[in-house]
Write a protein that holds these residues in place. Structure first.
Motif, mmCIF file in Angstrom:
data_model
loop_
_atom_site.group_PDB
_atom_site.id
_atom_site.type_symbol
_atom_site.label_atom_id
_atom_site.label_comp_id
_atom_site.label_asym_id
_atom_site.label_seq_id
_atom_site.Cartn_x
_atom_site.Cartn_y
_atom_site.Cartn_z
ATOM 1 N N LEU A 153 66.728 55.136 67.407
ATOM 2 C CA LEU A 153 65.777 56.029 67.130
ATOM 3 C C LEU A 153 64.457 55.517 66.234
ATOM 4 C CD1 LEU A 153 65.702 58.829 68.327
ATOM 5 C CD2 LEU A 153 66.688 59.654 65.939
ATOM 6 N N THR A 154 64.689 54.670 65.299
ATOM 7 C CA THR A 154 63.434 54.037 64.444
ATOM 8 C C THR A 154 62.633 53.125 65.470
ATOM 9 O OG1 THR A 154 64.868 54.317 62.185
ATOM 10 C CG2 THR A 154 63.034 52.959 62.295
ATOM 11 N N ALA A 155 63.532 52.502 66.104
ATOM 12 C CA ALA A 155 62.723 51.521 67.342
ATOM 13 C C ALA A 155 61.711 52.398 68.177
ATOM 14 C CB ALA A 155 63.539 50.807 67.970
ATOM 15 N N GLU A 156 62.213 53.536 68.644
ATOM 16 C CA GLU A 156 61.592 54.230 69.476
ATOM 17 C C GLU A 156 60.499 55.163 68.803
ATOM 18 O OE1 GLU A 156 60.845 55.818 73.215
ATOM 19 O OE2 GLU A 156 62.110 54.491 72.721
ATOM 20 N N LEU A 157 60.527 55.583 67.790
ATOM 21 C CA LEU A 157 59.585 56.448 66.781
ATOM 22 C C LEU A 157 58.842 55.549 65.955
ATOM 23 C CD1 LEU A 157 61.818 59.512 66.433
ATOM 24 C CD2 LEU A 157 59.839 59.417 68.092
ATOM 25 N N GLY A 158 59.436 54.767 65.395
ATOM 26 C CA GLY A 158 58.873 53.963 64.310
ATOM 27 C C GLY A 158 59.164 54.791 63.197
ATOM 28 N N GLU A 159 59.415 53.974 62.051
ATOM 29 C CA GLU A 159 60.049 54.614 60.589
ATOM 30 C C GLU A 159 59.300 55.661 60.031
ATOM 31 O OE1 GLU A 159 61.259 53.020 56.193
ATOM 32 O OE2 GLU A 159 61.557 51.573 58.004
ATOM 33 N N GLU A 160 57.836 55.479 60.158
ATOM 34 C CA GLU A 160 56.906 56.790 59.664
ATOM 35 C C GLU A 160 57.061 57.861 60.829
ATOM 36 O OE1 GLU A 160 54.781 59.029 57.648
ATOM 37 O OE2 GLU A 160 55.618 57.159 56.972
ATOM 38 N N GLY A 161 57.110 57.707 61.906
ATOM 39 C CA GLY A 161 57.332 58.523 62.852
ATOM 40 C C GLY A 161 58.687 59.352 62.875
ATOM 41 N N LEU A 162 59.698 58.932 62.714
ATOM 42 C CA LEU A 162 60.834 59.371 62.341
ATOM 43 C C LEU A 162 60.667 60.186 61.055
ATOM 44 C CD1 LEU A 162 63.847 59.818 63.466
ATOM 45 C CD2 LEU A 162 64.462 57.949 62.319
ATOM 46 N N ALA A 163 60.073 59.681 60.036
ATOM 47 C CA ALA A 163 59.940 60.317 58.641
ATOM 48 C C ALA A 163 59.383 61.637 59.043
ATOM 49 C CB ALA A 163 59.686 59.568 57.727
ATOM 50 N N GLU A 164 58.048 61.561 59.734
ATOM 51 C CA GLU A 164 57.233 62.760 59.738
ATOM 52 C C GLU A 164 58.015 63.792 60.746
ATOM 53 O OE1 GLU A 164 53.794 65.223 60.010
ATOM 54 O OE2 GLU A 164 54.423 63.388 58.519
ATOM 55 N N THR A 165 58.840 63.214 61.723
ATOM 56 C CA THR A 165 59.427 64.138 62.334
ATOM 57 C C THR A 165 60.742 64.967 61.477
ATOM 58 O OG1 THR A 165 59.623 62.756 64.414
ATOM 59 C CG2 THR A 165 61.413 64.388 64.279
ATOM 60 N N VAL A 166 61.130 64.474 60.447
ATOM 61 C CA VAL A 166 62.035 64.941 59.760
ATOM 62 C C VAL A 166 61.138 65.965 58.851
ATOM 63 C CG1 VAL A 166 63.535 64.808 57.551
ATOM 64 C CG2 VAL A 166 63.586 63.247 59.333
ATOM 65 N N ARG A 167 60.182 65.713 58.045
ATOM 66 C CA ARG A 167 59.294 66.611 57.575
ATOM 67 C C ARG A 167 58.585 67.776 58.269
ATOM 68 N NH1 ARG A 167 57.336 61.522 55.609
ATOM 69 N NH2 ARG A 167 55.589 61.422 56.991
ATOM 70 N N LEU A 168 58.503 67.610 59.670
ATOM 71 C CA LEU A 168 58.030 68.716 60.278
ATOM 72 C C LEU A 168 59.047 69.630 60.508
ATOM 73 C CD1 LEU A 168 55.638 66.957 62.638
ATOM 74 C CD2 LEU A 168 55.002 68.521 61.286
ATOM 75 N N LEU A 169 60.327 69.076 60.875
ATOM 76 C CA LEU A 169 61.498 69.994 61.286
ATOM 77 C C LEU A 169 61.843 70.731 59.876
ATOM 78 C CD1 LEU A 169 63.507 67.703 63.661
ATOM 79 C CD2 LEU A 169 62.544 69.854 64.244
ATOM 80 N N GLU A 170 61.883 70.172 58.727
ATOM 81 C CA GLU A 170 61.954 70.797 57.557
ATOM 82 C C GLU A 170 61.132 71.959 57.224
ATOM 83 O OE1 GLU A 170 62.481 67.399 54.827
ATOM 84 O OE2 GLU A 170 64.565 67.092 55.152
ATOM 85 N N ARG A 171 59.991 71.529 57.520
ATOM 86 C CA ARG A 171 58.789 72.593 57.320
ATOM 87 C C ARG A 171 58.824 73.701 58.144
ATOM 88 N NH1 ARG A 171 52.466 71.457 58.713
ATOM 89 N NH2 ARG A 171 51.660 73.400 57.643
ATOM 90 N N LEU A 172 59.402 73.534 59.248
ATOM 91 C CA LEU A 172 59.458 74.663 60.531
ATOM 92 C C LEU A 172 60.758 75.531 59.965
ATOM 93 C CD1 LEU A 172 59.312 76.251 63.120
ATOM 94 C CD2 LEU A 172 60.541 74.406 64.168
ATOM 95 N N SER A 173 61.790 74.866 59.384
ATOM 96 C CA SER A 173 63.005 75.377 58.845
ATOM 97 C C SER A 173 62.574 76.390 57.551
ATOM 98 C CB SER A 173 64.104 74.387 58.660
ATOM 99 O OG SER A 173 65.233 75.297 57.957
ATOM 100 N N THR A 174 61.862 75.691 56.794
ATOM 101 C CA THR A 174 61.555 76.461 55.411
ATOM 102 C C THR A 174 60.688 77.592 55.942
ATOM 103 O OG1 THR A 174 61.588 74.458 54.195
ATOM 104 C CG2 THR A 174 60.230 76.164 53.299
ATOM 105 N N ALA A 175 59.748 77.559 56.741
ATOM 106 C CA ALA A 175 58.863 78.538 57.226
ATOM 107 C C ALA A 175 59.890 79.802 57.862
ATOM 108 C CB ALA A 175 57.892 78.018 58.309
ATOM 109 N N LEU A 176 60.677 79.615 58.612
ATOM 110 C CA LEU A 176 61.462 80.622 59.147
ATOM 111 C C LEU A 176 62.342 81.161 58.127
ATOM 112 C CD1 LEU A 176 62.670 78.868 62.644
ATOM 113 C CD2 LEU A 176 61.456 80.952 62.415
ATOM 114 N N ASP A 177 62.830 80.379 57.235
ATOM 115 C CA ASP A 177 63.474 81.110 56.217
ATOM 116 C C ASP A 177 62.730 82.022 55.393
ATOM 117 O OD1 ASP A 177 66.186 79.743 56.511
ATOM 118 O OD2 ASP A 177 65.659 78.116 54.898
ATOM 119 N N ALA A 178 61.197 81.783 55.180
ATOM 120 C CA ALA A 178 60.385 82.548 54.362
ATOM 121 C C ALA A 178 60.140 83.826 55.170
ATOM 122 C CB ALA A 178 59.031 81.632 53.978
ATOM 123 N N ILE A 179 59.817 83.704 56.203
ATOM 124 C CA ILE A 179 59.464 85.092 56.990
ATOM 125 C C ILE A 179 60.684 85.822 57.407
ATOM 126 C CG2 ILE A 179 57.273 83.780 58.144
ATOM 127 C CD1 ILE A 179 58.859 83.794 60.677
#
Length: 183
Positions: A153-179
């Motif tokens: 997965l890291t080879a496919e997305l790159g390390e930064e791309g995978l890290a950004e994916t994690v950040r975006l998914l966590e952000r979405l989850s936090t937003a859904l918890d908030a609303i």
């Protein structure tokens, strides 16, 4: 064939064709598909992507867990208590599973000697679930497959791309918890 049967068959083909186009559509710079134009369309697209991703993770988790003798949901519950014992409600919150399912899985894990309950000092009627030595061994057996998938997965997305994916998914989850779940 009746007119209704013909229409139903056409609808099924249209749905399959739409599903095929959705699955195989490109996402690159030359992508000419219609972009979502409203918040509602964006939410629907997000939900479809997350549902598909959930299915993909469940399928790969079953494969990764197989050598350890675990099912994906067993692995998910054990993984939630690797660093600290948790009550069923805490496991449910951290995994997104419903408490009834966590309780059922926890009982199976205890029955298989992969986990054990201990008293919860904060709540006299609650118990905390923790992995046993056998449970930790089972989790360790998932390690090689997990590491190999992470590398691919890291080879496919790159390390930064995978890290950004994690950040975006966590952000979405936090937003859904908030609303909250209000319609």
């Amino acid at each position: 064939m009746s007119e209704q049967d013909r229409l139903d068959e056409e609808d099924a083909y249209d749905y399959q064709d739409h599903a095929h186009r959705e699955r195989d559509r490109p996402d690159g710079p030359g992508d000419r598909r219609r972009r979502p134009t409203s918040a509602q369309e964006l939410l629907s697209g997000t939900a479809r992507s997350v549902f598909r991703l959930n299915g993909q993770f469940l399928a790969v988790s079953e494969e990764l867990a197989r050598p350890s003798g675990l099912a994906a949901d067993w692995w998910q519950v054990l993984g939630a208590v690797l660093h600290e014992p948790l009550p069923v409600a805490g496991i449910a919150r951290s995994t997104g599973l419903i408490p009834r399912d966590v309780r059922r899985i926890a009982e199976l894990l205890v029955e298989k000697s992969l986990a054990a309950y201990e008293p919860d000092p904060a709540h006299s009627r609650a118990e905390l679930l923790r992995p046993t030595g056998e449970g930790l061994t089972a989790i360790r057996r998932t390690g090689p497959g997990h590491a190999e998938l992470a590398a691919r997965l890291t080879a496919e997305l790159g390390e930064e791309g995978l890290a950004e994916t994690v950040r975006l998914l966590e952000r979405l989850s936090t937003a859904l918890d908030a609303i909250g779940p209000r319609p």
